[in-house]
Write an enzyme that holds these catalytic residues in place. Structure first.
Site, PDB file in Angstrom:
ATOM      1  N   GLU A   1       0.823  -1.217   0.000  1.00 31.36           N
ATOM      2  CA  GLU A   1       0.000   0.000   0.000  1.00 31.36           C
ATOM      3  C   GLU A   1       0.853   1.261   0.000  1.00 31.36           C
ATOM      4  O   GLU A   1       0.458   2.286  -0.569  1.00 31.36           O
ATOM      5  CB  GLU A   1      -0.952   0.018   1.187  1.00 31.36           C
TER       6      GLU A   1
ATOM      7  N   PHE B   1     -11.979  -8.003  12.990  1.00 29.37           N
ATOM      8  CA  PHE B   1     -10.856  -8.411  12.153  1.00 29.37           C
ATOM      9  C   PHE B   1     -10.495  -7.297  11.178  1.00 29.37           C
ATOM     10  O   PHE B   1     -11.359  -6.726  10.531  1.00 29.37           O
ATOM     11  CB  PHE B   1     -11.220  -9.691  11.383  1.00 29.37           C
ATOM     12  N   GLN B   2      -9.229  -6.994  11.100  1.00 33.37           N
ATOM     13  CA  GLN B   2      -8.705  -5.927  10.235  1.00 33.37           C
ATOM     14  C   GLN B   2      -9.392  -4.589  10.494  1.00 33.37           C
ATOM     15  O   GLN B   2      -9.614  -3.806   9.573  1.00 33.37           O
ATOM     16  CB  GLN B   2      -8.807  -6.316   8.749  1.00 33.37           C
TER      17      GLN B   2
ATOM     18  N   MET C   1      24.229   9.236   3.807  1.00 40.43           N
ATOM     19  CA  MET C   1      24.055  10.524   4.466  1.00 40.43           C
ATOM     20  C   MET C   1      24.309  10.403   5.960  1.00 40.43           C
ATOM     21  O   MET C   1      24.953  11.241   6.576  1.00 40.43           O
ATOM     22  CB  MET C   1      22.649  11.069   4.203  1.00 40.43           C
TER      23      MET C   1
ATOM     24  N   LYS D   1     -17.928  -0.805   5.322  1.00 39.81           N
ATOM     25  CA  LYS D   1     -18.288  -1.737   4.251  1.00 39.81           C
ATOM     26  C   LYS D   1     -19.783  -1.683   3.918  1.00 39.81           C
ATOM     27  O   LYS D   1     -20.162  -1.735   2.746  1.00 39.81           O
ATOM     28  CB  LYS D   1     -17.894  -3.159   4.648  1.00 39.81           C
TER      29      LYS D   1
END
Lengths: 651, 166
Positions: A141, A203-204, A563, A253
């Site tokens: 993602e 869940f999630q 760096m 959802k």
């Protein structure tokens, strides 16, 4: 209008024109087909539009032989779709949330959606199954979010990404903040568990609006399908107006499957949102111009805001009319052509000595869409001590945030510069230019060739600049290579450099370059990366391969996190702590992804290596083994004034 | 560090308080008190925020508040004549012999006794923060068993005809 062989000129647009107009309004991204005589007028129109500067997918047409793939480019940023929606008889009654979302995305001219599916967005994914919007499946993602960012930076349009609930949403966080810090317009859509389960640790489930509140310009949780269409439209409006930024819409959802009561309301509300823009206060503008006219040593200090507002032309005009030397920040690279004699190139921690000296000596500093970041100003108390500061910014909260501003000008940078131009007097300012020329001659940006034929990273970037005519779109990761890219590529036009300036997100280069390639088919897009940054997101190379995006990835590999190592060398007595970064065989990995790849290790291979990369048709990974302990100079150490620079190795 | 009172009219929606509170936390501003309540318009709420800091801080707080999408209007009372009120509920230990003294004190401050038990009284008192502080100091020797304050709410005074002439 083209009516070359017509005996009479039709009064209105032709059918073919209407055809493309309608497709354009609908935000259609691709048309697949087969050219026969009956569609020649339509194809002719397509060709004409292409010649008028509208982009088409010449390359992609070639990649899909026997099909015609075309892409319409809807009007640029700031396009409000209100007119579009007004004129169209509404047909959303009885549609579910996913259909409404899809409708609004098309209305907002989204042609490419970068994302990753999951349980909570299944209804949306189903709606996208046969959508004209191209869904680009990334491998993470974060990649999707950076791709949307690179797409937005390089095109000026709103980038769009999608992720599922929970981990999908949290993986967007870095990308959202990257866009936030650099004011990049973006809309992120995330799935959320059904509203009945919210708060139950389902869940999630993640408190996505809670997690992303500080990393977005605005965010909203939609639980009720009746609000969905309006909220998504508001998100696009907020993302692109005023000081742009990322907006996240979290959709439960059930709101994606429910059907609203009656016709959904798509009218933008937002009673409290009053983005600034447009012209500045006329009296202030005049006062600013008078101050500039009276100044002996003015300097223009230009940031990313100038690029976001499309101010390059106006900026060039003001600089030339007033004879004002111009320096740009990392995000402002390309807003002012570096081949222009008035250019001072970049200022700040790793800016040119002459830019920093000019700012410190200046008696009038005109900031255009820049925000006095600490990497630019050095020690604030000693920054531009003798200058009256004029600050042009669209965000009132940027004014006098870090430095006290003499003359604030709130509004759109391009509009204000245009407003200012007639009041600017033509001035030779010879003594000032002579002084700057002296500095330029005494302290040029430079590097020394590597010993025993070793490759210096600066050599690669300078060569790339020459070979690409300083015209490629170049993304970078973050670190030494980013600074060398800023210093040595030679920037000529806006929206050319894609780099994470504010947040400094390592791993930004690979995905943002791919996103830019989607937005700029046919253009050369290069990612100049370091081995550290590249490793973070190199998995997306497979996305470039899969979607035939011919990005060139140049990995400057010194086996160090360079760096950090440089700071440890200079300020921590060479105690190299956790910067040793042995790299895998990048060529084998790239080939495993299906990209072409070669490795170069000697200075005399550089030209040929870059040539091969540029010439290849597909994605290409050029693995460059460079000098291990090269440092970025000049450098202003933390806490030092801008003119207290370390010019080069002290040894 | 001066005390500043800021009024923000915000959209009456879930998540708005989080936006405001989160912004204060992220930018490191210290809130003395924050009161949210409804207004005459059911779609809008009024937040009264008291912050401590010098003028540049106040200026940034105001601008950052205005920048929030859900904030409709922001007003700081720096140069404004305004009325401020804080409401206090306080339970003081008060055996029968001490009760008259405490009641007298409450009367002096125009407070009201809202609950009495064998060993304590509860007093309701409203006014400026200074007035409440003064009262609390005075009853402290008797023993305070519980105290609750609403935090400050404020509203600018109506303009006089003299103001309008300016």
């Amino acid at each position: 209008m083209s009516t070359s062989n017509a005996t009479f000129a039709p009064a209105g647009p032709t059918g073919s024109e209407i055809h493309w107009n309608v497709l354009e309004d609908e935000g259609v991204a691709f048309v697949f087909g087969y050219p026969v005589a009956a569609v020649v007028p339509i194809l002719d129109q397509l060709h004409l539009r292409h010649r008028r500067g509208r982009e088409t997918l010449v390359n992609r047409m070639a990649a899909v032989p026997s099909y015609v793939a075309c892409r319409t480019t809807p009007n640029e940023r700031n396009r409000s779709m209100t007119d579009n929606a007004k004129n169209k008889p509404s047909s959303l009654a009885g549609k579910n949330g996913s259909e409404i979302l899809h409708h609004v995305l098309k209305e907002e001219a989204v042609d490419t959606l970068f994302g990753y599916p999951g349980g909570a967005v299944l209804p949306i994914m189903d709606e996208l199954y046969d959508s004209p919007i191209q869904f680009v499946l990334t491998r993470h993602e974060q990649g999707a979010c950076h791709m949307a960012d690179g797409y937005a930076r390089s095109t000026g349009k709103v980038g769009c990404c999608l992720a599922t609930s929970g981990p999908g949403a949290t993986n967007l966080v870095t990308g959202l903040l990257t866009a936030m810090m650099d004011s990049i317009p973006m809309v992120a859509i995330t799935g959320q568990v059904p509203s009945s389960l919210i708060g139950n640790d389902a869940f999630q489930e993640a408190d996505t609006t809670g997690v992303t509140r500080p990393v977005t310009k605005h965010n909203v949780l939609v639980k009720d399908v009746n609000n969905l269409g309006r909220v998504v439209r508001e998100a696009f409006h907020i993302a692109r107006s005023g000081r742009p930024g990322p907006v996240l819409v979290d959709i439960a959802k059930d709101a994606t499957v429910n059907i609203p009561d009656g016709e959904p309301d798509l009218n933008i509300g937002l009673p409290g949102y009053k983005p600034r823009g447009g012209r500045g206060n006329e009296r202030q503008v005049k006062l600013a111009a008078e101050t500039i006219n009276a100044a002996e040593r003015p300097v223009l200090y230009v940031g990313g805001g100038a690029i976001l507002s499309g101010a390059s032309e106006a900026l060039r005009a003001v600089a030339h009319k007033g004879g004002i030397p111009t320096t740009t920040t990392l995000l402002g690279m390309g807003a002012f052509d570096e081949t222009d004699p008035l250019s001072l190139r970049m200022l700040g921690m790793h800016g040119t000595a002459y830019a920093n000296y000019a700012v410190q000596t200046s008696d009038c500093l005109i900031s255009v869409g820049a925000r006095f970041d600490d990497r630019v100003t050095g020690e604030l108390g000693m920054f531009a001590p003798n200058a009256t500061i004029i600050h042009i910014d669209i965000d009132p909260s940027s004014i006098s945030k870090n430095v006290t501003v003499g003359i604030p000008l709130v509004g759109d940078a391009a509009a204000i510069l245009e407003q200012m131009l007639p009041h600017i007097e033509e001035k030779p300012r010879q003594a000032w230019h002579q002084q700057i020329d002296e500095w330029k001659q005494t302290y040029p940006l430079s590097w020394t060739p590597g010993e025993e034929g070793r490759i210096k990273p600066q050599q690669v970037i300078e060569t790339l600049g020459k070979m690409t005519d300083h015209d490629a779109i170049v993304a970078t990761g973050v670190g030494q290579h980013q600074m060398w890219a800023a210093q040595f590529y030679g920037w000529t036009r806006p929206r050319q450099m894609l780099t994470s300036g504010g947040l400094g997100t390592m791993g930004y280069g690979v995905p943002s370059a791919i996103g830019a390639q989607f937005g700029n088919p046919g253009k050369l897009v290069v990612d100049i990366d370091g081995d550290g940054s590249y490793t973070m997101t190199m998995v997306e190379v497979i996305t470039a391969v899969r979607y035939q995006q011919p990005v060139k990835f140049i990995v400057l590999d010194n086996d160090y996190l360079g760096m950090v190592r440089q700071w440890q060398q200079l300020f921590y007595d060479r105690r190299y702590s956790a910067v040793d970064h042995p790299c895998p065989d990048f060529c084998t990995i790239a080939k495993g992804y299906g990209a072409e790849s070669i490795r170069i290790e000697h200075a005399d291979e550089v030209d040929d290596g870059i040539q091969q990369a540029i010439k290849s048709d597909g994605p290409f990974v050029l693995h460059v083994r460079v000098e291990k302990e090269e440092n970025v100079f000049p450098m202003v150490a933390a806490g030092k004034a801008l003119d207290e620079m370390i010019h080069s190795e002290l040894i | 560090m001066k005390k500043h009172v800021i009024n923000a009219i915000v959209e009456n929606q879930p998540g708005v308080l989080a936006h405001v509170a989160g912004m204060f936390a992220a930018r490191g501003y210290n809130i003395d008190s924050l009161v949210v309540g409804r207004t005459e318009d059911p779609d809008l709420s009024r937040m009264t925020i008291v912050v401590k800091g010098d003028d540049p801080i106040l200026e940034q707080v105001r601008k950052q508040l205005e920048k929030l999408v859900t904030t409709v209007r922001v007003r700081d009372f720096k140069n404004v004549d305004y009325v401020e009120r804080d409401l206090l509920l306080i339970r003081v230990h008060a055996r029968a012999d001490k009760r008259p003294e405490i009641v007298a004190l409450a009367d002096l401050f125009r407070g009201r006794i809202v609950d009495v038990s064998r060993s304590s009284v509860m007093i309701e008192l409203s006014g400026t923060e200074d007035k409440l502080e003064a009262f609390i100091d005075l009853v402290r020797p008797y023993g305070i068993s519980e105290l609750a304050r609403t935090g400050l709410i404020a509203m600018p005074r109506g303009k006089t005809s003299a103001d309008r002439d300016e």
